[in-house]
Design an enzyme around this catalytic site. Structure first.
Site, PDB file in Angstrom:
ATOM      1  N   ARG A  20       5.556   3.963 -10.343  1.00 45.85           N
ATOM      2  CA  ARG A  20       6.179   4.460  -9.107  1.00 45.85           C
ATOM      3  C   ARG A  20       6.199   3.374  -8.030  1.00 45.85           C
ATOM      4  O   ARG A  20       7.227   2.789  -7.745  1.00 45.85           O
ATOM      5  CB  ARG A  20       5.444   5.718  -8.625  1.00 45.85           C
ATOM      6  CG  ARG A  20       6.234   6.533  -7.588  1.00 45.85           C
ATOM      7  CD  ARG A  20       6.063   6.047  -6.158  1.00 45.85           C
ATOM      8  NE  ARG A  20       4.690   6.023  -5.702  1.00 45.85           N
ATOM      9  CZ  ARG A  20       4.302   5.473  -4.560  1.00 45.85           C
ATOM     10  NH1 ARG A  20       5.178   4.909  -3.755  1.00 45.85           N
ATOM     11  NH2 ARG A  20       3.025   5.455  -4.219  1.00 45.85           N
ATOM     12  N   ASP A  21       5.044   3.072  -7.477  1.00 44.90           N
ATOM     13  CA  ASP A  21       4.966   2.061  -6.419  1.00 44.90           C
ATOM     14  C   ASP A  21       5.363   0.685  -6.946  1.00 44.90           C
ATOM     15  O   ASP A  21       5.962  -0.116  -6.240  1.00 44.90           O
ATOM     16  CB  ASP A  21       3.538   2.038  -5.862  1.00 44.90           C
ATOM     17  CG  ASP A  21       3.437   1.314  -4.526  1.00 44.90           C
ATOM     18  OD1 ASP A  21       4.481   1.071  -3.899  1.00 44.90           O
ATOM     19  OD2 ASP A  21       2.307   1.003  -4.106  1.00 44.90           O
ATOM     20  N   HIS A 213      -6.176   1.406  -1.605  1.00 41.35           N
ATOM     21  CA  HIS A 213      -4.877   0.949  -2.123  1.00 41.35           C
ATOM     22  C   HIS A 213      -4.553  -0.379  -1.415  1.00 41.35           C
ATOM     23  O   HIS A 213      -3.987  -0.390  -0.332  1.00 41.35           O
ATOM     24  CB  HIS A 213      -3.823   2.012  -1.808  1.00 41.35           C
ATOM     25  CG  HIS A 213      -2.462   1.736  -2.361  1.00 41.35           C
ATOM     26  ND1 HIS A 213      -1.907   2.483  -3.373  1.00 41.35           N
ATOM     27  CD2 HIS A 213      -1.530   0.810  -2.035  1.00 41.35           C
ATOM     28  CE1 HIS A 213      -0.689   2.020  -3.644  1.00 41.35           C
ATOM     29  NE2 HIS A 213      -0.439   1.010  -2.837  1.00 41.35           N
ATOM     30  N   HIS A 215      -2.909  -4.217  -1.056  1.00 41.65           N
ATOM     31  CA  HIS A 215      -1.873  -5.176  -1.449  1.00 41.65           C
ATOM     32  C   HIS A 215      -2.428  -6.584  -1.286  1.00 41.65           C
ATOM     33  O   HIS A 215      -3.304  -6.824  -0.454  1.00 41.65           O
ATOM     34  CB  HIS A 215      -0.618  -4.984  -0.595  1.00 41.65           C
ATOM     35  CG  HIS A 215       0.174  -3.766  -0.969  1.00 41.65           C
ATOM     36  ND1 HIS A 215       1.555  -3.750  -1.022  1.00 41.65           N
ATOM     37  CD2 HIS A 215      -0.212  -2.521  -1.329  1.00 41.65           C
ATOM     38  CE1 HIS A 215       1.972  -2.557  -1.393  1.00 41.65           C
ATOM     39  NE2 HIS A 215       0.919  -1.787  -1.571  1.00 41.65           N
ATOM     40  N   CYS A 246       6.404  -2.338  -0.654  1.00 38.53           N
ATOM     41  CA  CYS A 246       6.898  -1.158   0.063  1.00 38.53           C
ATOM     42  C   CYS A 246       8.313  -1.431   0.547  1.00 38.53           C
ATOM     43  O   CYS A 246       8.544  -2.407   1.269  1.00 38.53           O
ATOM     44  CB  CYS A 246       5.995  -0.848   1.260  1.00 38.53           C
ATOM     45  SG  CYS A 246       6.597   0.510   2.278  1.00 38.53           S
ATOM     46  N   ASN A 255       1.063  -4.979  -5.257  1.00 36.37           N
ATOM     47  CA  ASN A 255      -0.209  -4.280  -5.266  1.00 36.37           C
ATOM     48  C   ASN A 255      -1.270  -5.107  -5.988  1.00 36.37           C
ATOM     49  O   ASN A 255      -0.964  -6.041  -6.728  1.00 36.37           O
ATOM     50  CB  ASN A 255      -0.058  -2.962  -6.031  1.00 36.37           C
ATOM     51  CG  ASN A 255       0.855  -1.987  -5.352  1.00 36.37           C
ATOM     52  OD1 ASN A 255       0.469  -1.358  -4.393  1.00 36.37           O
ATOM     53  ND2 ASN A 255       2.086  -1.866  -5.849  1.00 36.37           N
TER      54      ASN A 255
END
Length: 304
Positions: A20-21, A213, A215, A246, A255
């Site tokens: 997803r991300d 989470h 980055h 993002c 990430n």
């Protein structure tokens, strides 16, 4: 040499966000069959939580326009959780239709990002999420809350830890079971990570509801993760091969790579359940489909 380290958890849950991300910001649409195989390979590598997709409007994230098709094709394995991101009640309708058991919502820790990403003020976002969480809980779904810009915001700069904690408190009180602290633009450092976690705990949030989470924009993701583990956090978001960013924050790079995380956890003697060789194989396979090498240093070192 794998030496169990004192003051660290015995086991960490890897919350895999690559499908997803990791893929949402890809300019070229990845075929749905590739995404399905990616998820199946990740499950085969021992990852037990795989965020599969998002029911965001296709206009905003074209890459994920195939969400319903993907979930229909997916062979969901026993013992593997496949959460999906939902932005609003319409997204929840689609998630329920697809038989999803676990959703995530995406909130902001700052006023500016709430306006730019959600078209709401910081306060108004809670009114938007409340009916989604209430309905989802009523249907027996678990709801996770992401909070973006929890460490820094490209428009507002550094974000006060107490402000992040206040947002998290409201989301947990609303019925979310977990609260993921998002370093969306990667500006966090280990001391900052500790301060945000400490502020959350001081606001009455048990450390076991927190996830992180990070980055790796400034090369701090692993160091920040270790700082979080030392504070008792046991859920870490990561993306296979270091994919992602993002779409609404141009300075956000990839990430934390799942393989880099696993290498560190192995060195610390922390259990996680993943097979590093299979992860490297999977990320190498996906990098070939995307037409560029994996940004993960561990993938490059082991696949080289």
């Amino acid at each position: 040499m794998h030496v169990p380290a004192e003051g660290l958890p015995e086991r960490v849950t890897i919350y895999e966000v690559g499908a997803r991300d990791g893929l949402q910001n890809e300019k070229n649409v990845v075929p749905v069959e590739v995404k399905v195989e990616f998820l199946d390979r990740l499950a085969g590598a021992g990852l037990a939580v795989l965020e599969a997709t998002s029911f965001v409007h296709p206009k905003w994230v074209p890459q994920l326009a195939d969400a319903a098709d993907l979930l229909d094709r997916l062979d969901r394995r026993d013992g593997v959780d496949y959460p999906v991101l939902v932005p609003n009640e319409r997204g929840l309708d689609r998630a329920l239709d697809a038989g999803v058991q676990h959703i995530a919502i995406f909130a902001s820790a700052t006023e500016t990002f709430a306006r730019k990403n959600l078209n709401r003020t910081l306060d108004e976002q809670f009114a938007m999420f409340s009916p989604v969480v209430k309905r989802a809980r009523g249907e027996g779904l678990r709801v996770r809350a992401y909070v973006s810009m929890a460490f820094g915001d490209p428009w507002e700069g550094a974000v006060a830890p107490a402000q992040v904690a206040a947002v998290g408190r409201r989301l947990i009180d609303m019925g979310c079971w977990q609260f993921s602290l998002g370093d969306t633009i990667g500006t966090g450092t280990p001391g900052h990570a500790e301060a945000v976690i400490d502020a959350c705990v001081a606001a009455g949030l048990p450390v076991d509801v927190l996830a992180v989470h990070f980055h790796d924009t400034y090369g701090q993701a692993l160091a920040n993760t270790l700082a979080a583990l030392r504070r008792g956090v046991t859920t870490v978001d990561a993306s296979a091969g270091g994919l992602g960013g993002c779409p609404y924050a141009e300075s956000a790079t990839g990430n934390l790579a799942t393989e880099d995380l696993v290498w560190m956890l192995d060195g610390l003697g922390i259990a996680h359940g993943a097979d590093l060789d299979k992860l490297v194989e999977t990320s190498t396979w996906m990098a070939e489909r995307l037409g560029r090498p994996s940004p993960s240093r561990v993938v490059r070192a082991l696949a080289g």
